[in-house]
Enzyme design. Structure first.
Site, PDB file in Angstrom:
ATOM      1  N   GLY A 137       0.820  -1.206   0.000  1.00 39.71           N
ATOM      2  CA  GLY A 137       0.000   0.000   0.000  1.00 39.71           C
ATOM      3  C   GLY A 137       0.851   1.252   0.000  1.00 39.71           C
ATOM      4  N   SER A 149       3.030   3.758   1.225  1.00 37.19           N
ATOM      5  CA  SER A 149       3.815   3.844   2.469  1.00 37.19           C
ATOM      6  C   SER A 149       5.273   4.164   2.172  1.00 37.19           C
ATOM      7  CB  SER A 149       3.750   2.506   3.207  1.00 37.19           C
ATOM      8  OG  SER A 149       4.063   1.432   2.340  1.00 37.19           O
ATOM      9  N   ALA A 196       8.891   4.742   3.969  1.00 35.52           N
ATOM     10  CA  ALA A 196       9.558   4.437   5.233  1.00 35.52           C
ATOM     11  C   ALA A 196       9.797   5.696   6.053  1.00 35.52           C
ATOM     12  CB  ALA A 196      10.883   3.722   4.965  1.00 35.52           C
ATOM     13  N   LYS A 247       3.011  -0.339 -10.106  1.00 30.61           N
ATOM     14  CA  LYS A 247       2.950   1.112  -9.885  1.00 30.61           C
ATOM     15  C   LYS A 247       4.351   1.732  -9.946  1.00 30.61           C
ATOM     16  CE  LYS A 247       4.618   0.854  -5.526  1.00 30.61           C
ATOM     17  NZ  LYS A 247       5.690   1.628  -4.870  1.00 30.61           N
ATOM     18  N   ASP A 249      -1.273   3.330  -3.707  1.00 29.74           N
ATOM     19  CA  ASP A 249       0.182   3.198  -3.844  1.00 29.74           C
ATOM     20  C   ASP A 249       0.683   3.928  -5.085  1.00 29.74           C
ATOM     21  OD1 ASP A 249       2.631   2.380  -2.966  1.00 29.74           O
ATOM     22  OD2 ASP A 249       2.325   0.246  -3.317  1.00 29.74           O
ATOM     23  N   SER A 272      10.154   8.991  -3.347  1.00 29.38           N
ATOM     24  CA  SER A 272      10.145   7.848  -4.261  1.00 29.38           C
ATOM     25  C   SER A 272      11.436   7.751  -5.073  1.00 29.38           C
ATOM     26  CB  SER A 272       8.950   7.951  -5.214  1.00 29.38           C
ATOM     27  OG  SER A 272       9.049   7.003  -6.257  1.00 29.38           O
ATOM     28  N   ARG A 273      12.143   6.639  -4.934  1.00 27.55           N
ATOM     29  CA  ARG A 273      13.335   6.392  -5.751  1.00 27.55           C
ATOM     30  C   ARG A 273      12.964   6.220  -7.215  1.00 27.55           C
ATOM     31  NH1 ARG A 273      17.248   2.119  -2.559  1.00 27.55           N
ATOM     32  NH2 ARG A 273      17.412   3.253  -0.587  1.00 27.55           N
ATOM     33  N   ASN A 274      11.819   5.577  -7.448  1.00 27.80           N
ATOM     34  CA  ASN A 274      11.384   5.369  -8.828  1.00 27.80           C
ATOM     35  C   ASN A 274      11.147   6.705  -9.527  1.00 27.80           C
ATOM     36  OD1 ASN A 274      10.924   2.304  -8.992  1.00 27.80           O
ATOM     37  ND2 ASN A 274       9.857   2.860  -7.119  1.00 27.80           N
ATOM     38  N   GLU A 306      13.181  -0.338  -8.128  1.00 24.15           N
ATOM     39  CA  GLU A 306      12.364  -1.507  -8.457  1.00 24.15           C
ATOM     40  C   GLU A 306      11.639  -1.338  -9.782  1.00 24.15           C
ATOM     41  OE1 GLU A 306      12.539  -4.254  -7.086  1.00 24.15           O
ATOM     42  OE2 GLU A 306      12.859  -4.104  -4.914  1.00 24.15           O
TER      43      GLU A 306
END
Length: 334
Positions: A130, A132, A134, A185, A238, A248-250, A274
Site C-alpha cells: 500500500g 507507504s 519508510a 505502480k 500506492d 520515491s526512488r522510482n 524496483e
C-alpha cells in the site's frame, strides 16, 4: 510477540520501529557486517532515515539463527533478494508467519514474490502493501496498508500485531491484485518522474496516473486479479504516493532520465530502483498474456532500447482514439 525483520534498508528499519512501538520483541537482521556495525554504533541509518533513532531494545545482527522461534518474520529485502532470503530461512526451525513487503517479480520465473517464498518454505505467507514511505512510517505519520493472505488467520495476526494510532491495516483476499498493484505502480512512477524531468505539468501527470492505473488493472485481470482491488490502497493509493512523492526512488530515477541522464548513471545515483527491473518483467508478462500496455511498453523502449523520451510521449499522444471505459477502438474523425 517476537518479530524478526530481514533487511535493514529504510522500510525494514521503519517496520522494526513500528513493531517496537507496539511492545514486541524485535530483531533486525542484515547479511552485511559493515551495515550492521554502523547501525549498532549510531542507532541510525544516516543515508536512508536520517534523524530517526533505532531504539536500543531492537537487536541488530548478522546472525540469522537468532530468527528462530519468531512469531512473525518480515522479508524487507529488494525483490531480487527475496528467493535468496527465503532459501536462508529454510534452515530456521520456526519462522512463524512470513510477511513479504518487497514489491516486484522474480526475473527468471516471472513469479509473484509470495509464490517465490512459498516455493522455498511452508510457513503461511502474508503480503503487506500500500501507500507507504519508510520516512513517514518511521516518524509516526498516519499510514494505511493492506495485509493479504490465503490464510485469513495469518493476516489477522499480522494486522493485530502492527495496528496502532499511526498504522492501520485492512484485509484483502486478492493476492494477485495486491502484489501486481505494488509491483506495477513502480513503472508508472518512473514514467511520472520522466515527465517531471522534462518539465511537463500537472495535466500530464494526472493523465499518466489515470491511464497507468488502467494498464495495471488490465494486466492484473488478465493474470487473475480482481479489478476492484486496483481501486484500493494497493492500487490507486500506492500509485498516487509513488508518482507524486519526493521520497520515491522510482520517481527520482525517472526524473533524471527526463533530464537527459543515462540509465546506468541514474541507477548509480539513485540506488535500487524496483521500477527499472519491473518494467522488463511486466513487458514480458504483457506479451505472454496479450495485454495491451502502451505506457509500460514505451517505458521499456526508453529504459532498455534507448528510445528518445520526447518521441515516446508524442507517440502516446497520437495513438488512435478509443473509448475510455470500454477500451474499444473507435474511428478517428476526419
Amino acid at each position: 510477540m517476537k518479530i524478526s525483520v530481514l533487511g535493514s534498508g529504510g522500510w525494514g528499519i521503519a517496520l522494526a520501529i513500528s513493531a517496537n512501538r507496539n511492545g514486541h520483541q524485535v530483531l533486525l537482521w542484515s547479511p552485511f557486517e559493515g551495515e550492521v556495525n554502523e547501525l549498532l554504533f549510531s542507532r541510525e541509518s544516516k543515508k536512508l532515515l536520517k534523524g530517526v533513532k533505532i531504539p536500543e531494545n531492537i537487536a541488530i545482527t548478522t546472525n540469522l539463527s537468532l530468527v528462530e522461534n519468531s512469531d512473525i518474520t518480515i522479508i524487507a529485502t529488494p525483490s531480487i533478494a527475496v528467493r535468496e532470503t527465503a532459501v536462508r530461512l529454510k534452515g530456521i526451525k520456526n519462522t512463524g508467519i512470513v510477511v513479504n513487503v518487497a514489491k516486484g517479480f522474480e526475473a527468471e520465473s516471472l513469479k509473484r514474490l509470495s509464490e517465490v517464498i512459498s516455493d522455498e518454505i511452508s510457513a503461511p505467507v502474508v503480503v503487506m502493501s500500500g501507500p507507504s514511505h519508510a520516512e513517514e512510517v518511521a516518524r509516526k505519520v498516519p499510514t494505511s496498508l493492506v495485509a493479504c493472505s490465503k490464510n485469513s488467520e495469518a493476516a489477522k495476526t499480522v494486522i493485530e500485531a502492527f495496528s496502532n494510532e499511526f498504522f492501520r491495516l485492512y484485509t484483502n483476499e486478492d493476492m494477485v491484485g495486491v502484489e501486481l498493484g505494488g509491483a506495477l505502480k513502480n513503472i508508472i512512477a518512473v514514467a511520472a518522474g520522466v515527465c517531471d524531468g522534462l518539465g511537463l505539468g500537472d495535466n500530464t501527470r494526472a493523465a499518466l496516473i489515470t491511464r497507468g492505473l488502467t494498464e495495471i488493472a488490465r494486466l492484473g485481470v488478465a493474470l487473475g486479479a480482481k479489478e476492484r482491488t486496483f481501486a484500493g490502497l494497493s492500487g490507486i493509493g500506492d500509485l498516487i504516493v509513488t508518482c507524486t512523492s519526493k521520497h520515491s526512488r522510482n520517481h527520482r530515477f525517472g526524473e533524471l532520465i527526463g533530464q537527459g541522464v543515462g540509465v546506468k548513471e541514474a541507477l548509480d545515483e539513485v540506488g535500487t530502483v524496483e521500477g527499472y527491473y519491473a518494467t522488463a518483467l511486466a513487458y514480458k508478462l504483457a506479451s505472454k498474456v496479450g495485454a495491451e500496455m502502451p505506457i509500460i511498453s514505451k517505458c521499456y523502449n526508453v529504459l532498455y532500447e534507448n528510445a528518445d523520451v520526447k518521441d515516446v510521449i508524442k507517440d502516446l499522444m497520437l495513438r488512435p482514439i478509443r473509448d475510455e471505459q470500454e477500451s474499444l477502438w473507435i474511428s478517428k474523425r476526419d
